[in-house]
Design a protein around this motif. Structure first.
Motif, PDB file in Angstrom:
ATOM      1  N   TRP A  36     -20.053   5.738  16.356  1.00 55.02           N
ATOM      2  CA  TRP A  36     -18.965   5.497  15.277  1.00 55.02           C
ATOM      3  C   TRP A  36     -19.528   5.052  13.767  1.00 55.02           C
ATOM      4  O   TRP A  36     -19.100   5.457  12.769  1.00 55.02           O
ATOM      5  N   HIS A  75     -10.795   1.728  29.027  1.00 57.74           N
ATOM      6  CA  HIS A  75     -11.970   1.921  28.240  1.00 57.74           C
ATOM      7  C   HIS A  75     -11.822   3.393  27.512  1.00 57.74           C
ATOM      8  O   HIS A  75     -12.828   3.879  26.960  1.00 57.74           O
ATOM      9  N   PRO A  94     -11.250   4.516  23.755  1.00 56.77           N
ATOM     10  CA  PRO A  94     -11.603   3.766  22.474  1.00 56.77           C
ATOM     11  C   PRO A  94     -10.291   3.648  21.756  1.00 56.77           C
ATOM     12  O   PRO A  94      -9.418   4.726  21.661  1.00 56.77           O
ATOM     13  N   ARG A 138     -13.167  -0.815  16.628  1.00 58.05           N
ATOM     14  CA  ARG A 138     -13.472   0.159  17.830  1.00 58.05           C
ATOM     15  C   ARG A 138     -13.472  -0.594  18.972  1.00 58.05           C
ATOM     16  O   ARG A 138     -14.650  -1.081  19.390  1.00 58.05           O
ATOM     17  N   THR A 193     -13.703  -0.752  22.887  1.00 62.53           N
ATOM     18  CA  THR A 193     -14.101   0.077  24.081  1.00 62.53           C
ATOM     19  C   THR A 193     -13.956  -0.492  25.273  1.00 62.53           C
ATOM     20  O   THR A 193     -13.987   0.275  26.319  1.00 62.53           O
TER      21      THR A 193
END
Length: 311
Positions: A58, A232, A234, A258, A260
């Motif tokens: 990312w 999980h 994102p 972000r 996760t």
């Protein structure tokens, strides 16, 4: 060689430190740490070598630029491995309005969820690995509409939730390293102060003990459940804040995260908040908190914090 760091500064006892200058402030940092070596601009190859298990994909799509924030730095600031717990409470609307500067209120207001009640978010962050080393932070913020847009209370909140684009006004922001404090005060004009913030990992919960800087005693305890059923997938979330810069001009800053690993709960027992007799507890009591309306458990996220700009 600098003396060993004081544990109250959030730097491990065994770590060697050195003093650096940030806008005229002498700041202790971990000798040889990320900030000591790279001043918020470490190559991603260095991060990957030091933490080979991290997914940095990312960050590769984000570009840093050099900025003047009252000191030379780079924006955005990268946070590579982090966790947080957040509780959203109702609070007295008039009290919230009274705590916001008039110039800010002219552009953005607290969201009213029902007559006389607004919302505040209380978040405990742990930044395990970031451009300015590692630290803990507690954020107490008023939830507002986006500046210049209509404020329809619950409808506006629903819109922000759907778009994952939240706005607020930061009331309190204690941190446990001097590096985080000086960068936040000088660079973002945020209400930061230095105090011990201790994170405790339990079998079914995460707890934060926030110490009163004047008395040295634990003042606020936040204990959030480790929720099951983590997603999980994102998820990108943007949190923006409006405030006044050092010259009294309207400004805003934002962080994109972000997430996760994340989960949320509406159960009021998901977060236990214990208030003591210190200054932060007294401040929170004056907000006249009501019921908790949402709890978020985010044990894994990455983030990019952008330098403030004029609004």
């Amino acid at each position: 060689m600098a003396p060993l760091a004081d544990a109250a500064n959030g730097i491990p006892d065994h770590a060697e430190t050195r003093l650096i200058d940030i806008a005229g402030h002498p700041v202790p940092v971990v000798k040889g740490g990320l900030y000591d070596r790279y001043r918020s601009n470490p190559p991603l190859a260095v991060i990957q070598a030091e933490a080979p298990g991290l997914d940095l994909g990312w960050f590769k799509g984000l570009e840093k630029t050099q900025v003047d924030m009252g000191f030379a730095s780079y924006s955005p600031n990268f946070y590579y491995q982090n966790s947080r717990i957040t509780a959203v409470y109702t609070a007295d609307l008039e009290r919230l309005r009274a705590l916001m500067p008039t110039a800010v209120l002219a552009r953005t207001q607290p969201l009213q969820v029902w007559p006389g009640r607004g919302l505040v978010a209380l978040t405990a962050y742990t930044y395990d690995y970031c451009d300015n080393d590692s630290y803990n932070e507690i954020a107490l913020s008023i939830i507002t509409n986006k500046p210049g847009t209509s404020n329809f209370g619950p409808l506006t909140l629903a819109g922000q939730s759907l778009s994952k684009d939240f706005w607020g006004y930061v009331l309190k922001l204690p941190v446990n390293t001097e590096l985080a404090r000086v960068r936040g005060v000088v660079g973002y004009n945020l209400p930061k102060w230095l105090t011990p913030i201790n994170r405790r990992e339990e079998a079914d919960a995460v707890s934060y003990d926030i110490v009163d800087a004047q008395t040295g005693k634990v003042d606020v305890v936040m204990r959030g459940r480790k929720l099951e059923g983590l997603s999980h997938e994102p998820e990108l979330v943007t949190n923006s804040f409006t405030n006044l810069d050092h010259l009294g001009r309207l400004a805003y800053g934002y962080a994109t995260s972000r997430q996760t690993a994340h989960a949320a709960s509406l159960k009021t027992d998901s977060m236990v908040l214990v208030l003591g007799d210190g200054s932060l507890s007294r401040y929170i009591r004056e907000l006249q908190l009501g019921r908790m309306v949402k709890y978020e458990y985010v044990p894994a996220f990455q983030s990019a914090l952008y330098a403030p700009k004029p609004l």
